[in-house]
Design a protein around this motif. Structure first.
Motif, PDB file in Angstrom:
ATOM      1  N   ALA A  13      -4.902  -2.627  -7.675  1.00 55.06           N
ATOM      2  CA  ALA A  13      -4.197  -3.470  -6.701  1.00 55.06           C
ATOM      3  C   ALA A  13      -4.335  -2.877  -5.301  1.00 55.06           C
ATOM      4  CB  ALA A  13      -2.724  -3.588  -7.091  1.00 55.06           C
ATOM      5  N   PHE A  14      -4.278  -1.560  -5.219  1.00 56.20           N
ATOM      6  CA  PHE A  14      -4.384  -0.873  -3.925  1.00 56.20           C
ATOM      7  C   PHE A  14      -5.721  -1.228  -3.258  1.00 56.20           C
ATOM      8  CE2 PHE A  14      -5.208   2.698  -1.117  1.00 56.20           C
ATOM      9  CZ  PHE A  14      -3.961   3.005  -0.586  1.00 56.20           C
ATOM     10  N   ARG A  15      -6.773  -1.202  -4.049  1.00 50.97           N
ATOM     11  CA  ARG A  15      -8.115  -1.487  -3.530  1.00 50.97           C
ATOM     12  C   ARG A  15      -8.188  -2.942  -3.032  1.00 50.97           C
ATOM     13  NH1 ARG A  15     -12.385  -0.634  -7.954  1.00 50.97           N
ATOM     14  NH2 ARG A  15     -11.617   1.481  -7.903  1.00 50.97           N
ATOM     15  N   ALA A  16      -7.627  -3.861  -3.815  1.00 46.38           N
ATOM     16  CA  ALA A  16      -7.680  -5.274  -3.429  1.00 46.38           C
ATOM     17  C   ALA A  16      -6.879  -5.514  -2.151  1.00 46.38           C
ATOM     18  CB  ALA A  16      -7.140  -6.145  -4.573  1.00 46.38           C
ATOM     19  N   LEU A  24      -6.194  -6.573   3.718  1.00 42.70           N
ATOM     20  CA  LEU A  24      -5.570  -6.140   4.968  1.00 42.70           C
ATOM     21  C   LEU A  24      -6.637  -5.933   6.050  1.00 42.70           C
ATOM     22  CD1 LEU A  24      -2.896  -5.409   6.202  1.00 42.70           C
ATOM     23  CD2 LEU A  24      -2.934  -3.253   4.966  1.00 42.70           C
ATOM     24  N   ALA A  25      -7.735  -5.300   5.680  1.00 40.91           N
ATOM     25  CA  ALA A  25      -8.806  -5.059   6.652  1.00 40.91           C
ATOM     26  C   ALA A  25      -9.395  -6.384   7.132  1.00 40.91           C
ATOM     27  CB  ALA A  25      -9.883  -4.181   6.022  1.00 40.91           C
ATOM     28  N   GLY A  26      -9.508  -7.341   6.218  1.00 48.68           N
ATOM     29  CA  GLY A  26     -10.031  -8.655   6.594  1.00 48.68           C
ATOM     30  C   GLY A  26      -9.126  -9.352   7.588  1.00 48.68           C
ATOM     31  N   GLY A  30      -8.089   7.772  -0.125  1.00 50.24           N
ATOM     32  CA  GLY A  30      -9.315   7.873  -0.934  1.00 50.24           C
ATOM     33  C   GLY A  30      -8.981   7.994  -2.412  1.00 50.24           C
ATOM     34  N   ASP A  31      -8.053   8.872  -2.732  1.00 49.51           N
ATOM     35  CA  ASP A  31      -7.667   9.074  -4.131  1.00 49.51           C
ATOM     36  C   ASP A  31      -7.029   7.822  -4.719  1.00 49.51           C
ATOM     37  OD1 ASP A  31      -8.635  11.633  -4.258  1.00 49.51           O
ATOM     38  OD2 ASP A  31      -6.724  12.591  -3.802  1.00 49.51           O
ATOM     39  N   ARG A  32      -6.203   7.145  -3.930  1.00 43.97           N
ATOM     40  CA  ARG A  32      -5.527   5.954  -4.453  1.00 43.97           C
ATOM     41  C   ARG A  32      -6.509   4.790  -4.625  1.00 43.97           C
ATOM     42  NH1 ARG A  32       0.076   4.352  -2.134  1.00 43.97           N
ATOM     43  NH2 ARG A  32       0.026   3.218  -4.113  1.00 43.97           N
ATOM     44  N   LEU A  33      -7.519   4.731  -3.753  1.00 45.48           N
ATOM     45  CA  LEU A  33      -8.520   3.661  -3.851  1.00 45.48           C
ATOM     46  C   LEU A  33      -9.397   3.819  -5.079  1.00 45.48           C
ATOM     47  CD1 LEU A  33     -10.200   3.339  -0.347  1.00 45.48           C
ATOM     48  CD2 LEU A  33      -9.308   1.451  -1.700  1.00 45.48           C
ATOM     49  N   PHE A  34      -9.794   5.063  -5.327  1.00 50.37           N
ATOM     50  CA  PHE A  34     -10.812   5.289  -6.350  1.00 50.37           C
ATOM     51  C   PHE A  34     -10.260   5.892  -7.638  1.00 50.37           C
ATOM     52  CE2 PHE A  34     -13.061   5.349  -2.205  1.00 50.37           C
ATOM     53  CZ  PHE A  34     -13.775   4.170  -2.399  1.00 50.37           C
ATOM     54  N   LEU A  43       0.830  -1.210   0.000  1.00 53.50           N
ATOM     55  CA  LEU A  43       0.000   0.000   0.000  1.00 53.50           C
ATOM     56  C   LEU A  43       0.866   1.262   0.000  1.00 53.50           C
ATOM     57  CD1 LEU A  43      -2.938  -0.745   2.485  1.00 53.50           C
ATOM     58  CD2 LEU A  43      -2.887  -0.986   0.012  1.00 53.50           C
ATOM     59  N   ARG A  44       2.001   1.197   0.674  1.00 48.59           N
ATOM     60  CA  ARG A  44       2.884   2.373   0.709  1.00 48.59           C
ATOM     61  C   ARG A  44       3.505   2.658  -0.653  1.00 48.59           C
ATOM     62  NH1 ARG A  44       3.959   4.160   5.882  1.00 48.59           N
ATOM     63  NH2 ARG A  44       4.313   2.673   7.580  1.00 48.59           N
ATOM     64  N   ASP A  45       3.746   1.587  -1.424  1.00 51.27           N
ATOM     65  CA  ASP A  45       4.477   1.695  -2.689  1.00 51.27           C
ATOM     66  C   ASP A  45       3.695   2.554  -3.698  1.00 51.27           C
ATOM     67  OD1 ASP A  45       5.833   1.349  -5.060  1.00 51.27           O
ATOM     68  OD2 ASP A  45       6.007  -0.835  -4.849  1.00 51.27           O
ATOM     69  N   ARG A  46       4.297   3.646  -4.140  1.00 48.03           N
ATOM     70  CA  ARG A  46       3.568   4.533  -5.056  1.00 48.03           C
ATOM     71  C   ARG A  46       3.336   3.907  -6.422  1.00 48.03           C
ATOM     72  NH1 ARG A  46       7.721   9.419  -6.681  1.00 48.03           N
ATOM     73  NH2 ARG A  46       9.118   8.146  -7.943  1.00 48.03           N
ATOM     74  N   GLU A  47       4.070   2.817  -6.720  1.00 45.64           N
ATOM     75  CA  GLU A  47       3.888   2.138  -8.010  1.00 45.64           C
ATOM     76  C   GLU A  47       2.668   1.212  -8.001  1.00 45.64           C
ATOM     77  OE1 GLU A  47       5.607   3.007 -10.537  1.00 45.64           O
ATOM     78  OE2 GLU A  47       6.994   4.248  -9.365  1.00 45.64           O
ATOM     79  N   THR A  48       2.076   0.973  -6.848  1.00 46.21           N
ATOM     80  CA  THR A  48       0.908   0.082  -6.778  1.00 46.21           C
ATOM     81  C   THR A  48      -0.287   0.754  -7.467  1.00 46.21           C
ATOM     82  OG1 THR A  48       1.716  -0.892  -4.722  1.00 46.21           O
ATOM     83  CG2 THR A  48      -0.624  -1.135  -5.153  1.00 46.21           C
TER      84      THR A  48
END
Ligand code: PRP
Length: 215
Positions: free
Chosen positions: A35-38, A43-45, A208-212, A26-31
């Motif tokens: 992939a970030f959303r998945a 992780l939350a699970g 939020g921005d990275r997720l969506f 998640l930290r990696d800006r290349e993700t």
């Protein structure tokens, strides 16, 4: 999972390698945002598994194909409350594990200038006192949003509130300790602090921005 943090008794940090591995992705800006959303959902699970450890379970009788036996069942009515928008990315993963949970939504937007939360939506199930409430938001920065959300849940009747976030700043954890000391916070990382724009550093950017994909 480590015991409560020495400076912050309200903070529980996950040191599990699988959680840390996903945290790094998640930290990696290349993700990519897909992939970030998945990864955020996964992780939350994983985190909810630990957060629910102390949920009360009652003994129930169950008929297997062979005979009757007893098992355990969680009877309490569980509510998951994502803080919009970014909390939605975590709620998805929590609901994979607990599909029977009720879902409440709180819309909070942090004003970029004042860094104070602006409330724009509340849609909560009735009777929040019927069981634990799991507040989910990936970022705990100044703690304004989490404190405001906890206050709203409390006012709506919630008695047992637990928060899961991905990355926390010391400022946010301290804010929560002062305003809501009885809300335990479960996080994958406690970062160094906030930059001049109020972003968690090193952090993972704007969740939020990275997720969506709204970068
Ligand atoms: C982010 C984040 C938290 C809040 C954390 O949301 O998801 O809700 O900021 O900051 P705080 O601890 O200083 O209150 P944001 O306002 O960016 O909204 P968004 O998820 O809709 O992008």
């Amino acid at each position: 999972m480590r015991d409560a943090h020495s400076e912050f008794p309200n903070l529980h940090l996950f040191d599990h390698p699988l959680i840390q591995h996903k945290m790094t992705a998640l930290r990696d800006r290349e993700t990519s945002f897909r992939a970030f959303r998945a990864v955020m959902a996964q992780l939350a699970g994983l985190m909810v598994y630990e957060v629910t450890r102390s949920f009360p379970a009652v003994s129930v009788e169950v008929q297997t194909p062979l005979e009757k036996t007893t098992g355990l069942s969680i009877k309490a009515s569980i509510t998951v409350v994502p803080v919009l928008r970014a909390g939605l990315g975590m709620a998805e993963g929590v609901l994979e594990i607990m599909p029977e949970a009720r879902v409440g939504h709180l819309g909070l937007l942090r004003d970029e200038r004042t860094l104070l939360p602006v409330h724009y939506l509340s849609k909560l199930p009735r009777n929040l006192s019927a069981g634990p409430v799991i507040l989910v938001d990936p970022m705990l920065a100044t703690g304004g949003s989490a404190a405001s959300a906890s206050g709203m849940l409390r006012a709506a009747g919630a008695r047992d509130i637990r928060m899961i976030c991905i990355v926390a700043a010391p400022e946010g954890v301290r804010h929560m300790l002062e305003e809501h000391p009885d809300v335990p916070i479960y996080a994958a990382a406690l970062d160094r602090g906030l930059d001049e724009r109020g972003f968690i550093v090193p952090g993972l950017g704007d969740a939020g921005d990275r997720l969506f994909g709204t970068l």
